[in-house]
Design an enzyme around this catalytic site. Structure first.
Site, PDB file in Angstrom:
ATOM      1  N   SER A  70       0.835  -0.768   0.103  1.00  0.00           N
ATOM      2  CA  SER A  70       0.119   0.057   0.168  1.00  0.00           C
ATOM      3  C   SER A  70       1.301   1.417  -0.213  1.00  0.00           C
ATOM      4  O   SER A  70       1.940   1.136  -0.011  1.00  0.00           O
ATOM      5  CB  SER A  70      -1.150   0.246   1.209  1.00  0.00           C
ATOM      6  OG  SER A  70      -0.163  -0.098   2.478  1.00  0.00           O
ATOM      7  N   LEU A 123      -3.325   1.837   6.653  1.00  0.00           N
ATOM      8  CA  LEU A 123      -3.490   2.474   6.589  1.00  0.00           C
ATOM      9  C   LEU A 123      -2.798   2.414   4.994  1.00  0.00           C
ATOM     10  O   LEU A 123      -2.080   2.533   4.702  1.00  0.00           O
ATOM     11  CB  LEU A 123      -4.126   4.380   6.842  1.00  0.00           C
ATOM     12  CG  LEU A 123      -3.736   4.637   7.969  1.00  0.00           C
ATOM     13  CD1 LEU A 123      -3.713   5.500   8.478  1.00  0.00           C
ATOM     14  CD2 LEU A 123      -5.379   4.224   7.766  1.00  0.00           C
ATOM     15  N   HIS A 150       3.273  -4.503   2.574  1.00  0.00           N
ATOM     16  CA  HIS A 150       2.936  -5.710   4.168  1.00  0.00           C
ATOM     17  C   HIS A 150       3.604  -7.551   4.303  1.00  0.00           C
ATOM     18  O   HIS A 150       3.691  -7.344   5.305  1.00  0.00           O
ATOM     19  CB  HIS A 150       1.571  -5.770   4.153  1.00  0.00           C
ATOM     20  CG  HIS A 150       0.856  -4.124   4.539  1.00  0.00           C
ATOM     21  ND1 HIS A 150       0.531  -3.885   4.787  1.00  0.00           N
ATOM     22  CD2 HIS A 150       0.773  -3.359   3.357  1.00  0.00           C
ATOM     23  CE1 HIS A 150       0.068  -2.484   5.274  1.00  0.00           C
ATOM     24  NE2 HIS A 150       0.311  -2.187   3.865  1.00  0.00           N
ATOM     25  N   LEU A 210       5.109 -10.695   2.020  1.00  0.00           N
ATOM     26  CA  LEU A 210       5.231 -11.584   0.896  1.00  0.00           C
ATOM     27  C   LEU A 210       5.285 -13.051   1.595  1.00  0.00           C
ATOM     28  O   LEU A 210       5.779 -13.449   2.236  1.00  0.00           O
ATOM     29  CB  LEU A 210       6.898 -11.647   0.318  1.00  0.00           C
ATOM     30  CG  LEU A 210       7.494 -12.850  -0.188  1.00  0.00           C
ATOM     31  CD1 LEU A 210       6.607 -12.641  -1.670  1.00  0.00           C
ATOM     32  CD2 LEU A 210       8.980 -11.533  -0.297  1.00  0.00           C
ATOM     33  N   TYR A 258      15.896 -10.136   2.408  1.00  0.00           N
ATOM     34  CA  TYR A 258      16.032  -8.767   2.262  1.00  0.00           C
ATOM     35  C   TYR A 258      17.647  -8.516   1.562  1.00  0.00           C
ATOM     36  O   TYR A 258      16.971  -7.531   0.280  1.00  0.00           O
ATOM     37  CB  TYR A 258      15.428  -8.629   2.515  1.00  0.00           C
ATOM     38  CG  TYR A 258      13.482  -8.275   2.758  1.00  0.00           C
ATOM     39  CD1 TYR A 258      12.619  -8.830   1.814  1.00  0.00           C
ATOM     40  CD2 TYR A 258      13.220  -9.706   4.111  1.00  0.00           C
ATOM     41  CE1 TYR A 258      11.001  -9.493   2.256  1.00  0.00           C
ATOM     42  CE2 TYR A 258      11.451  -9.756   4.417  1.00  0.00           C
ATOM     43  CZ  TYR A 258      11.149  -9.860   2.980  1.00  0.00           C
ATOM     44  OH  TYR A 258       9.780 -10.416   2.907  1.00  0.00           O
TER      45      TYR A 258
END
Length: 205
Positions: A95, A109, A120, A122, A166
């Site tokens: 988002s 939000l 948010h 994976l 990551y």
């Protein structure tokens, strides 16, 4: 031109030839491998994969079913699913956020005027783990973000043990995240989304 046709890395990738009938005519089959943005209709499949992937590790999910539906209704263009013969095998949901760092409010939000993509979650279906699919999907997602003119950075938060994964995807650690979930603490990581105009000129975006 549709958004999908303008983004070559989201077009279906056919990993094997369509099956043929005994008479030599091709039968209609689902694409062997396809990447596309998710829709609210995918929410249950998404949640089933996420629940299995996270509850056994941390005891909770980053997004519950109603939150998945919430984001897939508000900003489906910031999600990406990997489908094998029509079956969801991995996904990312994001988002927009409008601050330098994530806060507790970022968990629920979507800021339509934001320039930061908050990733948010994976997750990869258990049958398809340890095959590099998470890394491939993240690479495709970051390529996709480079074609969105409003995207400047990608942010995510993860537990310590996921930091090396990551980092291999090109993210850098910013330090401890302000956000906590119960007793869990997280590291915040970022990936710049660079070269928007260049990427659009040279990748068909």
């Amino acid at each position: 031109m549709s958004a999908l046709s303008a983004l070559p890395f989201l077009k279906p990738v056919h990993l094997r030839s369509p099956r043929s009938s005994p008479g030599g005519q091709r039968r209609h089959t689902l694409p062997a491998s396809e990447f596309r943005c998710l829709s609210p209709e995918d929410a249950v499949s998404v949640f089933e994969i996420e629940r299995e992937a996270f509850i056994s590790v941390s005891g909770d999910c980053p997004l519950h079913l109603d939150e998945i539906r919430h984001f897939l209704n508000l900003c489906p263009e910031l999600s990406l699913g990997w489908f094998e013969e029509g079956r969801l095998v991995a996904f990312i949901i994001g988002s927009l956020w409008d601050q330098e760092r994530l806060s507790q409010a970022a968990l629920t939000l979507h800021k339509p005027r934001g320039t930061v993509v908050h990733i948010h979650v994976l997750a990869v279906h258990r049958t398809f783990r340890q095959q590099g699919k998470g890394s491939i999907l993240m690479w495709r997602y970051l390529q996709y973000l480079r074609c969105l003119p409003f995207a400047r950075r990608a942010l995510l938060m993860c537990e310590d043990f996921l930091v090396p994964f990551y980092q291999k995807c090109g993210f850098e650690a910013l330090g401890p995240c302000e956000v906590t979930v119960g007793e869990l603490a997280f590291i915040e990581m970022q990936h710049p989304v660079r070269g928007h105009a260049f990427m659009r000129r040279n990748s068909g975006c």
